[in-house]
Design a protein around this motif. Structure first.
Motif, PDB file in Angstrom:
ATOM      1  N   LEU A 156      31.657  31.021  22.132  1.00 32.82           N
ATOM      2  CA  LEU A 156      31.146  30.827  23.324  1.00 32.82           C
ATOM      3  C   LEU A 156      30.120  30.508  22.614  1.00 32.82           C
ATOM      4  O   LEU A 156      29.027  31.388  21.858  1.00 32.82           O
TER       5      LEU A 156
ATOM      6  N   VAL B 182      27.617  34.528  30.220  1.00 36.35           N
ATOM      7  CA  VAL B 182      28.724  34.975  30.659  1.00 36.35           C
ATOM      8  C   VAL B 182      29.431  36.426  30.628  1.00 36.35           C
ATOM      9  O   VAL B 182      30.019  36.498  31.688  1.00 36.35           O
TER      10      VAL B 182
ATOM     11  N   GLU C 124      33.939  37.976  32.969  1.00 39.52           N
ATOM     12  CA  GLU C 124      35.084  38.255  31.949  1.00 39.52           C
ATOM     13  C   GLU C 124      35.957  37.681  32.388  1.00 39.52           C
ATOM     14  O   GLU C 124      36.885  37.343  31.485  1.00 39.52           O
TER      15      GLU C 124
ATOM     16  N   SER D 149      31.239  38.174  24.956  1.00 44.62           N
ATOM     17  CA  SER D 149      32.134  37.675  24.508  1.00 44.62           C
ATOM     18  C   SER D 149      33.042  38.440  24.293  1.00 44.62           C
ATOM     19  O   SER D 149      34.685  37.465  24.117  1.00 44.62           O
TER      20      SER D 149
ATOM     21  N   CYS E 149      35.590  38.831  26.397  1.00 48.76           N
ATOM     22  CA  CYS E 149      36.841  37.654  26.974  1.00 48.76           C
ATOM     23  C   CYS E 149      37.863  37.400  25.885  1.00 48.76           C
ATOM     24  O   CYS E 149      38.809  36.767  26.041  1.00 48.76           O
TER      25      CYS E 149
END
Length: 241
Positions: free
Chosen positions: A130, A107, A111, A142, A145
């Motif tokens: 995730l 990840v 992003e 994460s 995001c």
């Protein structure tokens, strides 16, 4: 109290050995639901090695509990997920040559791309998770995001060959749970957990869900799906909130 979410992919694995009609993962999903599972997981892989499109279409229409849809972050899977409208999607990495998911999603550094990818799901009211390693950089990414959940990869812990290695991996996961909770993320655990090693997390607060599939399906071959799910649910029901 943390809850059990059951992955029925390997019921489909057995079916696909002969490309027949049994065993039926939809039946397994209903039996797990009746035995107390709080959610059902299906992973529609790009190579369709076990779960098929009709499986996710059907289960999305007939479950009474939550449907968690595991998927790669592709446009094809986005289209399918938005159509079937699961309770939650979980983005996982995929490699065609792997037997099963071997590690967490990368990840960090992605992003912006993943935030944009997740936006239509959030707009549709679908929760997102995730599947990542218990690493602070991946947890931070994460959170950036906009995912509500993360699922920490417990495979390295489950595969550990020595008590020392198991303890090391367990400590990483516990540290990751605490760090994610401070950021406001909800935390699930999954991959390789079974009726023995899951006890290692009995006194760890802050875990929302345990995602377990292969071990339950393996036991179900011998004792039946109802008993296999109830036994795991009973174990988890004793764990810390």
């Amino acid at each position: 109290m943390p809850v059990l979410v059951v992955n029925v992919d390997h019921v489909a694995t057995l079916r696909q050995q002969r490309f027949g009609i049994e065993p039926e993962p939809i039946t397994a999903a209903h039996m797990a639901e009746l035995a107390g599972a709080r959610g059902i997981i299906m992973h529609l892989r790009e190579d369709r090695r076990h779960i098929q499109d009709r499986d996710v279409e059907l289960v999305s229409q007939c479950l009474n509990t939550r449907f968690h849809f595991e998927m790669a972050a592709t446009e094809e899977m986005k289209e399918i997920a938005l159509r079937i409208n699961p309770y939650m999607i979980c983005l996982v990495p995929e490699k065609r040559e792997e037997l099963t998911t071997e590690g967490g999603l990368a990840v960090a550094g992605r992003e912006d791309v993943l935030r944009e990818y997740l936006a239509p799901f959030h707009a549709a009211g679908i929760k997102s998770s995730l599947f990542i390693e218990a690493d602070e950089k991946q947890i931070d990414a994460s959170h950036a995001c906009g995912a509500e959940y993360i699922e920490l990869h417990t495979g390295h812990f489950a595969d550990a060959k020595t008590p020392e290695k198991m303890q090391l991996e367990r400590d990483k996961i516990i540290k990751g749970v605490a760090y994610a909770k401070r950021l406001g993320l909800k935390v699930n655990l999954g991959h390789g957990l079974n009726y023995t090693n899951v006890y290692e997390f009995a006194n760890v607060p802050g875990i929302s869900e345990y995602s377990i599939g292969h071990s339950i399906v393996s036991r179900a071959v011998l004792v039946g799906m109802d008993r296999a799910v109830r036994e795991m649910k009973d174990i988890i029901s004793t764990f810390a909130e």
